[in-house]
Design a protein around this motif. Structure first.
Motif, PDB file in Angstrom:
ATOM      1  N   HIS A   1       8.210   3.239  -2.984  1.00  0.00           N
ATOM      2  CA  HIS A   1       6.775   3.595  -2.726  1.00  0.00           C
ATOM      3  C   HIS A   1       5.840   2.888  -3.731  1.00  0.00           C
ATOM      4  CE1 HIS A   1       3.808   6.643  -1.323  1.00  0.00           C
ATOM      5  NE2 HIS A   1       2.931   6.281  -2.371  1.00  0.00           N
TER       6      HIS A   1
ATOM      7  N   LEU B   1       0.918   4.893   8.230  1.00  0.00           N
ATOM      8  CA  LEU B   1       0.697   4.865   6.818  1.00  0.00           C
ATOM      9  C   LEU B   1      -0.788   5.506   6.389  1.00  0.00           C
ATOM     10  CD1 LEU B   1       2.029   1.157   5.975  1.00  0.00           C
ATOM     11  CD2 LEU B   1       3.364   3.593   5.733  1.00  0.00           C
TER      12      LEU B   1
ATOM     13  N   GLU C   1      -0.823   3.268   1.436  1.00  0.00           N
ATOM     14  CA  GLU C   1       0.439   3.537   0.671  1.00  0.00           C
ATOM     15  C   GLU C   1       1.345   3.906   1.477  1.00  0.00           C
ATOM     16  OE1 GLU C   1      -0.434   7.079  -1.832  1.00  0.00           O
ATOM     17  OE2 GLU C   1      -0.287   8.516   0.400  1.00  0.00           O
ATOM     18  N   GLY C   2       2.837   3.653   0.922  1.00  0.00           N
ATOM     19  CA  GLY C   2       3.850   3.973   1.839  1.00  0.00           C
ATOM     20  C   GLY C   2       5.193   2.997   1.168  1.00  0.00           C
ATOM     21  N   GLU C   3       5.867   3.015   2.078  1.00  0.00           N
ATOM     22  CA  GLU C   3       7.380   2.504   1.406  1.00  0.00           C
ATOM     23  C   GLU C   3       6.884   0.917   1.543  1.00  0.00           C
ATOM     24  OE1 GLU C   3      10.644   0.215   1.460  1.00  0.00           O
ATOM     25  OE2 GLU C   3       9.723   0.212   3.470  1.00  0.00           O
ATOM     26  N   TRP C   4       7.368   0.283   0.406  1.00  0.00           N
ATOM     27  CA  TRP C   4       6.950  -1.185   0.151  1.00  0.00           C
ATOM     28  C   TRP C   4       7.131  -2.043   1.263  1.00  0.00           C
ATOM     29  CZ3 TRP C   4       5.811  -3.641  -4.810  1.00  0.00           C
ATOM     30  CH2 TRP C   4       5.979  -5.022  -4.563  1.00  0.00           C
TER      31      TRP C   4
ATOM     32  N   THR D   1       3.426   0.739  -8.586  1.00  0.00           N
ATOM     33  CA  THR D   1       4.647   1.343  -8.158  1.00  0.00           C
ATOM     34  C   THR D   1       5.000   2.059  -9.351  1.00  0.00           C
ATOM     35  OG1 THR D   1       6.012  -0.374  -9.036  1.00  0.00           O
ATOM     36  CG2 THR D   1       5.278  -0.557  -6.542  1.00  0.00           C
TER      37      THR D   1
ATOM     38  N   GLU E   1       7.314   9.637  -7.105  1.00  0.00           N
ATOM     39  CA  GLU E   1       6.390   8.971  -5.919  1.00  0.00           C
ATOM     40  C   GLU E   1       5.173   9.758  -6.147  1.00  0.00           C
ATOM     41  OE1 GLU E   1       7.064   9.750  -1.420  1.00  0.00           O
ATOM     42  OE2 GLU E   1       8.409   8.289  -2.128  1.00  0.00           O
TER      43      GLU E   1
ATOM     44  N   ARG F   1       1.168   9.583  -4.947  1.00  0.00           N
ATOM     45  CA  ARG F   1       0.130   9.437  -3.879  1.00  0.00           C
ATOM     46  C   ARG F   1      -1.286   9.187  -4.336  1.00  0.00           C
ATOM     47  NH1 ARG F   1       3.528   8.869   0.411  1.00  0.00           N
ATOM     48  NH2 ARG F   1       5.059  10.204   0.127  1.00  0.00           N
TER      49      ARG F   1
END
Length: 102
Positions: A2, A34, A46-49, A79, A84, A86
């Motif tokens: 993330h 996202l 933000e979100g998965e790389w 990261t 994780e 937010r």
């Protein structure tokens, strides 16, 4: 992994106003699914790389397609490996600390 990324994408030699480019980027971010927020000088996403960076790449492609011959982009990437986190959680933490100090 993330990631929370702040990016500033600056079209070069494409006129004074960047509003049309920001609007095009916003449409792409909405389509990405996202979490993001646009502010006066940058955009947070933000979100998965891999999804985040693929979306930023698409933003570049869109701005070039809108007529910008060059783009300068600044990135700030955060990261964590312990958990994780937010954007909303980080902002709430800062607000909570501010209230505790009053």
């Amino acid at each position: 992994m993330h990631a929370i990324v702040a990016f500033t994408l600056v079209p070069i030699d494409a006129g004074i106003s960047v509003s049309p480019f920001v609007s095009a980027i916003e449409r792409e971010l909405e389509a990405s699914g996202l979490t993001f927020e646009i502010n006066c000088n940058s955009t947070n996403i933000e979100g998965e790389w891999d999804r985040v960076f693929a979306t930023i790449k698409r933003c570049h492609q869109i701005v070039h397609g809108e007529g910008a011959p060059r783009i300068h982009t600044c990135l700030q990437v955060g990261t964590r490996v312990d958990r994780e986190q937010r954007m909303a959680e980080k902002l709430a933490s800062v607000a909570r600390l501010g209230q505790e100090r009053r």
